[in-house]
Write a protein that holds these residues in place. Structure first.
Motif, short mmCIF file in Angstrom:
data_model
loop_
_atom_site.label_atom_id
_atom_site.label_comp_id
_atom_site.label_asym_id
_atom_site.label_seq_id
_atom_site.Cartn_x
_atom_site.Cartn_y
_atom_site.Cartn_z
N CYS A 132 0.82 -1.20 0.00
CA CYS A 132 0.00 0.00 0.00
C CYS A 132 0.86 1.25 0.00
O CYS A 132 2.02 1.23 0.40
CB CYS A 132 -0.93 0.02 1.22
N THR A 174 -1.29 -4.77 9.67
CA THR A 174 -1.24 -6.19 9.35
C THR A 174 -2.46 -6.92 9.91
O THR A 174 -2.93 -7.90 9.33
CB THR A 174 0.04 -6.81 9.91
N ALA A 212 -4.95 -6.44 7.19
CA ALA A 212 -4.55 -7.08 5.93
C ALA A 212 -4.60 -8.59 6.03
O ALA A 212 -4.85 -9.30 5.06
CB ALA A 212 -3.14 -6.64 5.55
N LEU A 223 2.50 -6.91 5.37
CA LEU A 223 2.13 -5.62 4.80
C LEU A 223 3.37 -4.78 4.56
O LEU A 223 4.20 -4.60 5.47
CB LEU A 223 1.19 -4.89 5.76
#
Length: 576
Positions: free
Chosen positions: A64, A335, A338, A342
């Protein structure tokens, strides 16, 4: 002798930290990492290359980008994020130049990554003129590789958003925008320095976004603002769901800053928590009924964060468009959300970057001054898998009581018994959690009790470092050197022991023909109490009584020096 650091002393450290820090949310524990280091942009590029060449997990990561726009029209007085006002065109130009320069340096290093999500937050990104928005978005497209189904999201302030900015965002593929409502009451918004934002302004934002083809709109509410009530906030949430039909609504519990408690609760953190308890008791229990009446679904049910998602936007239809063009990925900086490793590339003042299992760093302006032109740098910490696991667990366990062991192994490549053995032992001793075959299971706890329980995840030294700040004690390597500077190297202490200097923030103690013993300075566990010295080298073969006298003498000297520097007066140690 050096202080005992058994479980009883560890619990005393937890008690003292909770008392002094007034910590209201467990997320802060993820960032207790000790003294910071700094990296130039070129060094950060080298960090990325190394991290990507040697991944610490076999699981495919989520990648990201977070772009931080640190400008606001006004500063909400409950906000604890880094932000500043757009005081001049030069300030805005400096920011754009720094972001685009950072992309030029870091872009080649992260070229192996395909990015899945972009989030532009702040601050208030919507204060940027349309021309600057276009320049930054073009640089992101030029320097980074994007998945065809990547999501792009921006948060805005309805008071400073306009149609031209919306059109730029639509051109660059933004399909979801979000904004903070916090409360529909204009008086309470004004009292919190947000301007007199009311339902008419909210309505205009929904209409303008749909006019440029952005129909996936999210908004958020904040529970616990002074002047609001649980029943009033439930009614406001239901009004927005019924009238505007946002794709979803995020609902957060307020985490107070010291300044907010001073301003709105007379400085009493106890009064604030009494106020919050009503929201914690009423709102989570009421949301399922609100969702049923309005056609929404509760996606997160209780705790720090709750979400209501529109039933007809679940989940494939949430983005609009055809299946081929619907973004597949959602942005997250955690994380725990996610549910996989990450990587996060942060750009712009105070934006956090995470190189999974390698580093957690934050972008900084030159000389930490946004008015200074030129490239910035990054500050933060080298980290490992245990640090990543701590962040995962403290965010996950704010709102849950169980952690799946198989999922943990897949993300971190090891079992909890290998990664967090000290925390598991502490929880078992206190009876707050037990490790079962499939899950780590915690007893139900109130918010503050859970924060204290999760302190077992934080290395003792990191708690000490943060606690020291409340006692005006600097435990960075430079601070330790300054505290001990008046003791000459080789100065006699007791039993032939001498202080042999400082290395990496550790005091070095030795006697002729003996080993060098390393000790760290730790903050007191009582108000204006003595500093503690923690022996990190096993004292095998040492004259224990002489060592005890030497440590006590050194502790008394350092405590007196610290108290004088902090304006506390001289301390008398009964053991000195």
């Amino acid at each position: 002798m050096a202080d005992d650091i058994g479980s009883s002393r560890r619990r005393a450290l937890h008690d003292r930290y909770m008392e002094v820090s007034k910590l209201g949310d467990a997320s802060r524990l993820a960032y207790l990492r000790g003294p910071e280091s700094s990296w130039t942009l070129e060094q950060v590029a080298a960090l990325w290359k190394r991290a990507l060449a040697r991944p610490v997990s076999a699981m495919e990561p989520l990648n990201c980008v977070y772009l931080h726009v640190p400008f606001c029209k006004s500063i909400c007085d409950f906000c604890n994020y880094d932000r500043l006002r757009p005081s001049s065109p030069a300030l805005l130009k400096n920011w754009v130049a720094r972001v685009t320069h950072a992309l030029e340096i870091l872009g080649p290093a992260v070229r192996p990554l395909t990015f899945h999500a972009l989030y532009i937050g702040g601050g208030t990104p919507s204060v940027l003129p349309a021309k600057m928005l276009r320049e930054v978005l073009e640089a992101l497209e030029r320097h980074l590789l994007w998945d065809p189904r990547a999501s792009r999201r921006l948060e805005f302030d309805p008071a400073v958003m306009n149609r031209e900015r919306m059109e730029v965002l639509a051109t660059y593929g933004f399909r979801q925008l979000s904004f903070g409502i916090e409360t529909l009451d204009p008086e309470i918004n004004a009292r919190h320095n947000r301007g007199r934002q009311g339902i008419e302004m909210i309505e205009r934002s929904f209409d303008d976004l749909k006019a440029v083809g952005i129909g996936n709109i999210a908004c958020d509410f904040l529970l616990g603002l002074e002047g609001t009530t649980p029943t009033g906030m439930i009614a406001e949430i239901e009004t927005v769901l019924t009238r505007f039909r946002p794709a979803w609504v995020d609902i957060f519990m307020l985490t107070p800053t010291r300044a907010y408690v001073e301003s709105h609760f007379g400085g009493s953190i106890e009064a604030f928590w009494r106020h919050m308890k009503a929201f914690e008791a009423v709102v989570p229990a009421a949301l399922p009924d609100v969702a049923a009446r309005t056609g929404y679904v509760v996606r997160v049910g209780s705790g720090h964060h709750m979400m209501l998602m529109r039933g007809d936007a679940m989940p494939d239809d949430a983005w609009g468009g055809t299946p081929e063009t619907q973004p597949q990925y959602s942005y997250t900086a955690l994380t725990s959300e996610a549910r996989r490793p990450l990587n996060l590339l942060g750009l712009g003042r105070s934006a956090r970057s995470v190189l999974f299992g390698t580093a957690a760093i934050t972008a900084r302006d030159p000389h930490d001054d946004p008015a200074v032109a030129g490239p910035g740098d990054y500050v933060g910490h080298a980290i490992d898998v245990a640090d990543e696991a701590r962040s995962f667990l403290v965010h996950l366990l704010r709102d849950k009581d169980t952690v799946d062991r198989d999922e943990f192994r897949h993300i971190f490549g090891a079992d909890m018994t290998e990664v967090i053995p000290e925390a598991l032992a502490g929880w078992a001793e206190e009876g707050t959690a037990r490790l079962e075959d499939d899950v780590l299971r915690f007893v139900p706890q109130e918010r503050l009790a859970r924060v204290r329980t999760l302190l077992w995840l934080v290395p003792e030294e990191n708690i000490e470092f943060d606690l020291a700040h409340f006692d005006q004690l600097d435990l960075s390597p430079r601070g330790v050197e300054a505290l001990s500077a008046s003791i000459a190297p080789g100065a006699a202490l007791a039993g032939e022991y001498t202080l042999d200097g400082v290395d990496g923030g550790r005091l070095l103690l030795r006697r002729p023909g003996g080993r060098t013993l390393r000790m760290r300075i730790a903050p007191p566990l009582t108000e204006r109490g003595p500093l503690r010295l923690v022996l990190e080298t096993p004292p095998d073969g040492e004259d224990v009584e002489a060592l005890r006298r030497a440590v006590n003498r050194l502790r008394t000297f350092l405590t007196d020096r610290h108290h004088r520097a902090a304006g506390h007066g001289k301390h008398r140690d009964a053991n000195g």
